[in-house]
Design a protein around this motif. Structure first.
Motif, short mmCIF file in Angstrom:
data_model
loop_
_atom_site.label_atom_id
_atom_site.label_comp_id
_atom_site.label_asym_id
_atom_site.label_seq_id
_atom_site.Cartn_x
_atom_site.Cartn_y
_atom_site.Cartn_z
N ALA A 214 0.82 -1.22 0.00
CA ALA A 214 0.00 0.00 0.00
C ALA A 214 0.85 1.26 0.00
O ALA A 214 0.42 2.30 -0.51
N TYR B 241 -0.48 9.67 8.16
CA TYR B 241 0.68 8.88 7.69
C TYR B 241 1.51 9.80 6.77
O TYR B 241 0.96 10.36 5.81
N TYR C 267 1.40 10.53 2.57
CA TYR C 267 0.42 11.32 1.81
C TYR C 267 0.96 12.73 1.59
O TYR C 267 0.83 13.30 0.51
N ASN D 56 -3.89 5.46 11.15
CA ASN D 56 -2.51 5.58 11.62
C ASN D 56 -2.26 7.09 11.61
O ASN D 56 -2.33 7.69 10.53
N TYR E 150 -2.74 0.73 16.90
CA TYR E 150 -2.07 1.92 17.44
C TYR E 150 -2.84 2.52 18.58
O TYR E 150 -4.08 2.55 18.57
#
Ligand code: PLP
Length: 409
Positions: free
Chosen positions: A108, A132, A135, A187, A345
């Motif tokens: 991914a 994350y 991006y 995340n 997480y």
């Protein structure tokens, strides 16, 4: 003389996890006798279960015989695997995804990084804050964000703050927006969007003519059956959303490398353009990618059999058990913790609003625990720490015991 892509100079100097690693290594060098306890990076630790190992072996064995050997495969992925993903990940959940809407990837992260290349350079990009880092960084290098300001924000990036008081639901941008990155389970916050929340964002994207890039890397951690595991569980999402999936966390393929991207047919970026996003991604993939490893794809097929899924489920339960151990330990210290129930997480509020990097140093110095500072995921992450539930149980327990015994708060 050759010139570099100038937008690379707009990136922060180091990738977050490299900086965490550097500080941990330096601490270790200064304190060679200390055993570091890691709750930092989201890397899998448990061995692959037997069914998946047998699948990988099958892939290797096929390479040993002239009759079964395969070289380059289909750039878009093994047709059997595309089919099985469409069935197991989508149809079994009441979602129709066609085989030629599934593109097999080597994970991914690469596809999350590359998908933005099919959109115009002046696209307005919105990200959850915190997010994350991939991006943001990939749009920085594409020249879409402008400069990093002293506030820690990029000039032209649209930030969607995710705050505890809003259950980490992103504050949607008021003006125009073209690309919306979403990650659920998230995340770093560990928050999961409900069906209703996801429906609101899909409706918003359709109103704006925006495309959602939906990173479902952690969907396998969702326990609560009422929570959506794919954005396509919201039917209108087929008109505006691309979904990214991976075998990394579900099947422990962080090192094996295998994922997929769904680009529904019929989605076009703008009405003036005849080429659909599915056609563009097909073109991009066949030109830039030579297909995922054939061995990894055999492993992926095995992971999606009923036996493979049941065995992987036990590994996921192990990580979720770790998350419960961490949560209990932190709460016993009087700390506020979010996430960890349907995600690997935990999102820890630093006591007294201490800056993330100061608390990182404090956890390292006092308890020898490596964590990840929330501010590394964006300005709204300041005052938080991300703790990862990936680890052997004994190591996680040792880290939590050390925090309990040694952290002075
Ligand atoms: N997306 C998110 C949100 C992640 O946290 C990660 C890895 O930690 C990835 C994607 C990377 O997935 P892959 O290993 O499939 O490249």
């Amino acid at each position: 003389m050759v010139k570099i892509n100038p937008y690379y100079l707009d990136l922060p100097n180091t990738y977050l996890f490299s900086e965490v690693g550097r500080r941990a290594r330096e601490y270790q060098a200064r304190n060679p006798g200390v055993r570091l306890l890691r709750l930092g990076v989201g890397n899998t630790t448990e061995p692959l279960p037997p069914t998946v190992i047998a699948g990988l072996h099958r892939g290797v064995d096929r390479l040993a015989g002239a009759a079964t050997y395969t070289g380059y495969g289909d750039d878009l992925g093994d047709a059997r695997l595309r089919q099985r993903i469409a069935e197991v990940k989508y149809r079994a959940r009441g979602v129709e995804v066609a085989v030629d809407e599934v593109f097999i990837s080597d994970g991914a992260k690469p596809d999350t990084a590359n998908i933005q290349t099919i959109f115009s350079q002046d696209a307005l990009v919105a990200v959850q804050d915190p997010a994350y880092p991939v991006y943001v960084d990939t749009n920085v290098t594409a020249g879409r964000t402008g400069k990093l300001l002293p506030s820690g924000l990029y000039e032209r990036l649209l930030y969607m703050p995710c705050r505890a008081e809003d259950d980490f639901f992103p504050a949607l941008p008021r003006g125009p927006v073209d690309l919306i990155y979403l990650c659920s389970p998230n995340n770093p916050t560990g928050a999961v969007l409900t069906r209703d929340q996801l429906g609101r964002i899909v409706e918003f994207a359709l109103e704006k003519g925006a495309v959602i890039l939906y990173d479902a890397a952690y969907e396998c951690f969702i326990q609560d059956p009422s929570l959506p595991r794919s954005i396509y569980e919201v039917p209108d999402a087929r008109r505006c959303a691309i979904e990214l999936g991976t075998f990394s966390k579900e099947a422990g393929f962080t090192g094996v490398r295998l994922g997929w991207t769904v680009v529904p047919k019929g989605m076009a970026a703008d009405a003036a353009n005849a080429r659909s996003l599915n056609e563009l991604w097909n073109r991009r993939t066949t030109t830039f990618f030579n297909g995922a490893s054939n061995v990894a794809q055999e492993g992926g097929l095995a992971a999606l059999t009923p036996e493979g899924q049941a065995e992987n489920r036990r590994v996921i339960d192990h990580y979720l058990g770790n998350a419960a151990v961490i949560r209990e330990g932190l709460e016993s210290l009087g700390l506020t913790v979010h996430g960890g129930a349907n995600a690997p997480y935990l999102w820890l509020r630093t006591p007294g609003g201490m800056p993330s990097w100061s608390f990182f140093e404090k956890m390292l110095e006092e308890a020898h625990v490596v964590s990840t500072p929330g501010v590394g995921f964006g300005p709204s992450g300041e005052g938080y720490m991300r703790l990862s539930a990936f680890g052997h149980r004994a190591d996680v327990e040792a880290a939590v015991d050390s925090l309990r015994a040694n952290l002075r708060i």
